[in-house]
Design a protein around this motif. Structure first.
Motif, PDB file in Angstrom:
ATOM      1  N   LEU A 100      13.198   1.503  -1.442  1.00 19.46           N
ATOM      2  CA  LEU A 100      13.375   0.687  -0.245  1.00 19.46           C
ATOM      3  C   LEU A 100      12.252   1.028   0.735  1.00 19.46           C
ATOM      4  N   ILE A 101      11.698   0.020   1.385  1.00 18.75           N
ATOM      5  CA  ILE A 101      10.645   0.212   2.387  1.00 18.75           C
ATOM      6  C   ILE A 101      11.062  -0.540   3.639  1.00 18.75           C
ATOM      7  N   CYS A 102      11.195   0.181   4.756  1.00 14.19           N
ATOM      8  CA  CYS A 102      11.626  -0.431   6.010  1.00 14.19           C
ATOM      9  C   CYS A 102      10.544  -0.190   7.065  1.00 14.19           C
ATOM     10  N   LEU A 103       9.909  -1.266   7.505  1.00 21.51           N
ATOM     11  CA  LEU A 103       8.801  -1.181   8.457  1.00 21.51           C
ATOM     12  C   LEU A 103       9.194  -1.864   9.763  1.00 21.51           C
ATOM     13  N   PHE A 104       9.263  -1.078  10.848  1.00 19.83           N
ATOM     14  CA  PHE A 104       9.659  -1.604  12.149  1.00 19.83           C
ATOM     15  C   PHE A 104       8.426  -2.109  12.900  1.00 19.83           C
TER      16      PHE A 104
ATOM     17  N   PHE B 262      15.703  -6.110   9.460  1.00 22.42           N
ATOM     18  CA  PHE B 262      16.575  -5.172  10.135  1.00 22.42           C
ATOM     19  C   PHE B 262      15.924  -4.749  11.449  1.00 22.42           C
ATOM     20  N   PHE B 263      16.576  -5.040  12.582  1.00 27.76           N
ATOM     21  CA  PHE B 263      16.063  -4.726  13.918  1.00 27.76           C
ATOM     22  C   PHE B 263      14.605  -5.151  14.081  1.00 27.76           C
ATOM     23  N   ASP B 264      14.361  -6.396  13.777  1.00 25.54           N
ATOM     24  CA  ASP B 264      13.029  -7.007  13.877  1.00 25.54           C
ATOM     25  C   ASP B 264      12.043  -6.445  12.854  1.00 25.54           C
ATOM     26  N   GLY B 265      12.466  -5.494  12.067  1.00 24.55           N
ATOM     27  CA  GLY B 265      11.600  -4.938  11.042  1.00 24.55           C
ATOM     28  C   GLY B 265      11.798  -5.644   9.711  1.00 24.55           C
ATOM     29  N   THR B 266      10.902  -5.366   8.779  1.00 19.65           N
ATOM     30  CA  THR B 266      10.966  -5.984   7.463  1.00 19.65           C
ATOM     31  C   THR B 266      11.388  -4.928   6.433  1.00 19.65           C
ATOM     32  N   VAL B 267      12.341  -5.318   5.583  1.00 19.74           N
ATOM     33  CA  VAL B 267      12.848  -4.414   4.550  1.00 19.74           C
ATOM     34  C   VAL B 267      12.459  -4.973   3.189  1.00 19.74           C
ATOM     35  N   PHE B 268      11.907  -4.122   2.357  1.00 18.35           N
ATOM     36  CA  PHE B 268      11.533  -4.513   0.993  1.00 18.35           C
ATOM     37  C   PHE B 268      12.320  -3.653   0.003  1.00 18.35           C
ATOM     38  N   GLU B 269      12.709  -4.261  -1.108  1.00 16.30           N
ATOM     39  CA  GLU B 269      13.378  -3.535  -2.180  1.00 16.30           C
ATOM     40  C   GLU B 269      12.629  -3.772  -3.484  1.00 16.30           C
ATOM     41  N   LEU B 270      12.392  -2.704  -4.219  1.00 18.20           N
ATOM     42  CA  LEU B 270      11.800  -2.791  -5.557  1.00 18.20           C
ATOM     43  C   LEU B 270      12.630  -1.924  -6.493  1.00 18.20           C
TER      44      LEU B 270
ATOM     45  N   ALA C 261       0.829  -1.204   0.000  1.00 16.05           N
ATOM     46  CA  ALA C 261       0.000   0.000   0.000  1.00 16.05           C
ATOM     47  C   ALA C 261       0.870   1.264   0.000  1.00 16.05           C
ATOM     48  N   CYS C 262       1.978   1.224   0.720  1.00 18.89           N
ATOM     49  CA  CYS C 262       2.905   2.367   0.732  1.00 18.89           C
ATOM     50  C   CYS C 262       3.521   2.589  -0.648  1.00 18.89           C
ATOM     51  N   TYR C 263       3.910   1.504  -1.276  1.00 21.40           N
ATOM     52  CA  TYR C 263       4.534   1.562  -2.595  1.00 21.40           C
ATOM     53  C   TYR C 263       3.583   2.174  -3.621  1.00 21.40           C
ATOM     54  N   ALA C 264       2.293   1.861  -3.476  1.00 18.19           N
ATOM     55  CA  ALA C 264       1.292   2.366  -4.423  1.00 18.19           C
ATOM     56  C   ALA C 264       1.117   3.877  -4.307  1.00 18.19           C
ATOM     57  N   GLN C 265       1.566   4.470  -3.193  1.00 19.47           N
ATOM     58  CA  GLN C 265       1.416   5.914  -3.001  1.00 19.47           C
ATOM     59  C   GLN C 265       2.420   6.731  -3.818  1.00 19.47           C
ATOM     60  N   LEU C 266       3.537   6.126  -4.166  1.00 22.46           N
ATOM     61  CA  LEU C 266       4.576   6.854  -4.886  1.00 22.46           C
ATOM     62  C   LEU C 266       4.255   6.938  -6.371  1.00 22.46           C
ATOM     63  N   LYS C 267       4.679   8.019  -6.989  1.00 22.26           N
ATOM     64  CA  LYS C 267       4.454   8.251  -8.406  1.00 22.26           C
ATOM     65  C   LYS C 267       5.791   8.267  -9.150  1.00 22.26           C
TER      66      LYS C 267
ATOM     67  N   SER D  80       7.704   8.101 -13.376  1.00 14.69           N
ATOM     68  CA  SER D  80       7.470   8.430 -14.783  1.00 14.69           C
ATOM     69  C   SER D  80       6.859   7.251 -15.532  1.00 14.69           C
ATOM     70  N   HIS D  81       7.103   6.036 -15.030  1.00 19.70           N
ATOM     71  CA  HIS D  81       6.506   4.838 -15.619  1.00 19.70           C
ATOM     72  C   HIS D  81       5.491   4.251 -14.639  1.00 19.70           C
ATOM     73  N   GLN D  82       4.460   3.655 -15.173  1.00 19.92           N
ATOM     74  CA  GLN D  82       3.493   2.990 -14.310  1.00 19.92           C
ATOM     75  C   GLN D  82       4.184   1.854 -13.563  1.00 19.92           C
ATOM     76  N   HIS D  83       3.804   1.675 -12.306  1.00 17.51           N
ATOM     77  CA  HIS D  83       4.410   0.621 -11.511  1.00 17.51           C
ATOM     78  C   HIS D  83       3.326  -0.151 -10.769  1.00 17.51           C
ATOM     79  N   ASN D  84       3.603  -1.400 -10.570  1.00 22.72           N
ATOM     80  CA  ASN D  84       2.657  -2.284  -9.906  1.00 22.72           C
ATOM     81  C   ASN D  84       3.456  -3.350  -9.160  1.00 22.72           C
ATOM     82  N   TRP D  85       3.116  -3.536  -7.891  1.00 24.11           N
ATOM     83  CA  TRP D  85       3.865  -4.461  -7.040  1.00 24.11           C
ATOM     84  C   TRP D  85       3.930  -5.851  -7.655  1.00 24.11           C
ATOM     85  N   ASP D  86       2.827  -6.343  -8.144  1.00 26.75           N
ATOM     86  CA  ASP D  86       2.779  -7.705  -8.679  1.00 26.75           C
ATOM     87  C   ASP D  86       3.498  -7.826 -10.014  1.00 26.75           C
TER      88      ASP D  86
END
Length: 450
Positions: free
Chosen positions: A207-211, A182-190, A158-164, A166-172
């Motif tokens: 990068l998305i880092c959620l603690f 990282f420190f019990d949190g989850t890190v995502f890279e796209l 849902a956080c990733y979908a908030q960013l805009k 120049s090219h259309q992007h979709n998580w799937d």
């Protein structure tokens, strides 16, 4: 829909990288690079005096300079909670732009909807005058989950979908996405790498880092700061690698053009050399045209090797910085960072080395042809010089024989006063004798010297 996804202290960071000084750039271009970088921070408020003051902080021999000195950062005006953090990293300007959502009371410790990230991105882009990092850029979303049962993956999507972009992007649909800890949190890279026909800015890296919610928010903020310090350098190496590879693709295109042109000239030359009467003027034209092609070929191969070395060095530095990040938390998992360095090693370096192997023989072929043509021209000129020498020698012999014959005939048959000498038999016989002697002498000299 996004109201169900909330974060405590939701923050968006943008890491931008610009080349401070490129290979072969003069002072005017370096000044232009500096001005374009600082316009991201000061915009229209930047004047020549301010630019000259900022330039004093730079140093050619240092890899890590805080360009604002003890001030360190330039903070956003109220009511925004954000700052610019500019540094010099070797030959690169790096800028971290940080902005925390403060759209509610007690925003530092109370949950906020992740809808704020779209607004935060707009704020940051406005602050940097919507400019891109010439070497590349990375967006980092971070914050703390609001509840214990909040799904990190769904929240990250849902956080990733908030960013805009120049090219259309979709998580799937985005193929390259990875996950770590990282420190019990989850890190995502796209990430999306630009294709061969696209600009560097057409790609993106997120990068998305959620603690987790059980940590104290102050601890989350402190841990994120330690990560940001490492990321600004790690991402520099990453974008330098991608930029160098992107530049190498341009060099490859240049080499293809030079190779086609050289091949066309060589084919035309081969046709000319098969002619029984070689025209030196054509060969000299070849020698006149080829230095430009040869210089272009040589320079592009040299620059291609320079990009290979740039990638190789930065892969090594990237791996070292990756290890430093893993030391921040012994239980962390940053394996996806190593995946990129392995990819760059195999894909980027492998492709450049293949290009070098494919194009280097073309340079050798061009050099050999130039030497061959120079040799042919020298031979043809030598032939011409010998023919001239033979002609002069034979004419000299003919003149001598003609003079002797004339003297003998005049002695035996003195010319009559009423008749011009060039109409007498003595003159005609002496000329004939000299001409015949010249022809015989020319053939004998030619045969002897041959």
């Amino acid at each position: 829909m996004n109201q169900q996804y909330q974060l405590v202290h939701p923050t968006l960071d943008l890491f931008l990288y610009d080349l401070k000084e490129g290979l072969g750039q003069d002072d005017a271009k370096i000044t232009e690079n500096r001005q374009l970088f600082w316009q991201k921070v000061y915009g229209d408020k930047l004047d020549n005096k301010k630019l000259a003051e900022l330039a004093k902080a730079e140093a050619d021999s240092s890899d890590d300079i805080q360009l604002l000195g003890n001030k360190k950062a330039e903070f956003f005006p109220d009511p925004l909670d954000g700052y610019y953090y500019p540094v010099q990293l070797g030959d690169t300007y790096a800028l971290q732009v940080d902005c925390t959502a403060n759209y509610i009371t007690d925003y530092e410790y109370s949950p906020q909807s992740i809808d704020c990230f779209e607004k935060l991105q707009t704020e940051i882009l406005t602050k940097i005058n919507h400019q891109h990092g010439k070497l590349g850029q990375t967006w980092l979303i971070w914050g703390q989950l609001a509840t214990n049962n909040q799904d990190p993956l769904a929240t990250a999507q849902a956080c990733y979908a908030q960013l805009k972009f120049s090219h259309q992007h979709n998580w799937d649909k985005d193929v390259i996405k990875q996950q770590g800890k990282f420190f019990d949190g989850t890190v995502f890279e796209l990430r999306r790498l630009p294709t061969a026909n696209e600009k560097l800015s057409d790609g993106y890296h997120v990068l998305i880092c959620l603690f987790p919610s059980h940590l104290k928010t102050d601890v989350v903020i402190e841990k994120s700061k330690s990560l940001l310090i490492q990321l600004i350098r790690l991402l520099w190496y990453r974008h330098k690698i991608i930029w160098a590879y992107s530049e190498s693709r341009k060099l490859k295109d240049n080499l293809k053009q030079a190779d086609k042109l050289a091949d066309s000239i060589i084919k035309h030359l081969n046709t000319s050399l098969q002619s029984p009467d070689i025209q030196i003027s054509q060969l000299e034209k070849f020698l006149k045209d080829t230095p430009k092609i040869l210089l272009k070929y040589t320079n592009n191969l040299t620059y291609l090797d320079e990009k290979r070395r740039t990638i190789n060095v930065n892969i090594g530095d990237y791996k070292k910085r990756y290890l430093d990040i893993t030391k921040l938390d012994s239980h962390s998992d940053w394996q996806f960072l190593e995946t990129f360095s392995n990819y760059a090693q195999e894909k980027f370096l492998g492709q450049i080395e293949t290009d070098q192997a494919n194009f280097s023989p073309g340079l050798t072929l061009m050099e050999n042809y130039i030497k061959t043509v120079q040799g042919i021209i020298e031979i043809e000129r030598t032939k011409g010089d010998r023919n001239l020498e033979n002609l002069i020698g034979s004419v000299g012999i003919g003149l001598a024989v003609s003079q002797i014959a004339s003297s003998i005939l005049v002695t035996q048959h003195p010319p009559k006063p009423d008749k011009l000498f060039f109409l007498t038999e003595a003159f005609l016989i002496s000329v004939f004798a000299g001409l015949v002697t010249s022809i015989i002498a020319w053939r004998l000299l030619k045969k002897y010297r041959k």
